[in-house]
Design a protein around this motif. Structure first.
Motif, PDB file in Angstrom:
ATOM      1  N   UNK A   8       0.809  -1.214   0.000  1.00 41.62           N
ATOM      2  CA  UNK A   8       0.000   0.000   0.000  1.00 41.62           C
ATOM      3  C   UNK A   8       0.846   1.269   0.000  1.00 41.62           C
ATOM      4  N   UNK A   9       1.905   1.317   0.800  1.00 38.16           N
ATOM      5  CA  UNK A   9       2.749   2.517   0.857  1.00 38.16           C
ATOM      6  C   UNK A   9       3.353   2.823  -0.505  1.00 38.16           C
ATOM      7  N   UNK A  10       3.764   1.791  -1.213  1.00 35.79           N
ATOM      8  CA  UNK A  10       4.334   2.000  -2.541  1.00 35.79           C
ATOM      9  C   UNK A  10       3.262   2.414  -3.545  1.00 35.79           C
ATOM     10  N   UNK A  11       2.059   1.878  -3.402  1.00 32.03           N
ATOM     11  CA  UNK A  11       0.964   2.288  -4.284  1.00 32.03           C
ATOM     12  C   UNK A  11       0.646   3.767  -4.087  1.00 32.03           C
ATOM     13  N   UNK A  12       0.617   4.192  -2.815  1.00 30.00           N
ATOM     14  CA  UNK A  12       0.333   5.600  -2.520  1.00 30.00           C
ATOM     15  C   UNK A  12       1.396   6.516  -3.107  1.00 30.00           C
ATOM     16  N   UNK A  13       2.654   6.179  -2.897  1.00 26.76           N
ATOM     17  CA  UNK A  13       3.717   7.036  -3.407  1.00 26.76           C
ATOM     18  C   UNK A  13       3.774   7.007  -4.938  1.00 26.76           C
ATOM     19  N   UNK A  14       3.477   5.859  -5.532  1.00 23.20           N
ATOM     20  CA  UNK A  14       3.454   5.772  -6.999  1.00 23.20           C
ATOM     21  C   UNK A  14       2.344   6.641  -7.575  1.00 23.20           C
ATOM     22  N   UNK A  15       1.188   6.669  -6.900  1.00 19.52           N
ATOM     23  CA  UNK A  15       0.099   7.521  -7.396  1.00 19.52           C
ATOM     24  C   UNK A  15       0.489   8.995  -7.274  1.00 19.52           C
ATOM     25  N   UNK A  16       1.210   9.354  -6.225  1.00 17.71           N
ATOM     26  CA  UNK A  16       1.688  10.727  -6.073  1.00 17.71           C
ATOM     27  C   UNK A  16       2.688  11.090  -7.151  1.00 17.71           C
TER      28      UNK A  16
END
Length: 127
Positions: A8-16
């Motif tokens: 999830x943390x990587x998904x959030x940062x990737x979306x940013x």
């Protein structure tokens, strides 16, 4: 678009990172068209998705007045010798580009830290 194979943390940062990349694309387009007569500056809003990711909204045109330029020899000049330039302010665009770059880099660091933490967890689990 989310990649369910990422934590999830990587998904959030990737979306940013993706959102800031799109923002930088529009800033670059604005800078390229600073001298284009009649060009309206483009902006792109950010909004959270239902999954908590960062998404970009629809592109908006800045409706602030266009710069009136006096150049009687210009082919678009009216009877008074004026024509409408663009409403792009290079100082604002450069500041927006710098902010987008820094936000992208912050998301990239978060992505990398989450990756390192996941790798460390897997290393601990293998012992």
């Amino acid at each position: 678009m989310t990649d369910l194979s990422l934590p999830l943390a990587q998904q959030l940062s990737a979306s940013g990172m993706q959102a800031q990349s799109q923002r930088l694309r529009h800033v670059s387009e604005n800078i390229a068209n600073v001298d284009t007569p009649g060009y309206h500056r483009k902006t792109i809003p950010f909004q959270p998705s239902e999954a908590g990711m960062v998404e970009t909204g629809p592109v908006r045109l800045d409706r602030s007045p266009l710069l009136r330029i006096h150049d009687p020899g210009h082919p678009l000049a009216d009877e008074s010798g004026h024509y409408d330039g663009s409403n792009v302010d290079l100082v604002i665009e450069i500041a927006d580009a710098r902010e987008a770059q820094r936000s992208y880099e912050a998301n990239l660091k978060l992505f990398d830290q989450a990756r390192q933490m996941t790798r460390g967890l897997f290393d601990l689990l293998r012992r």
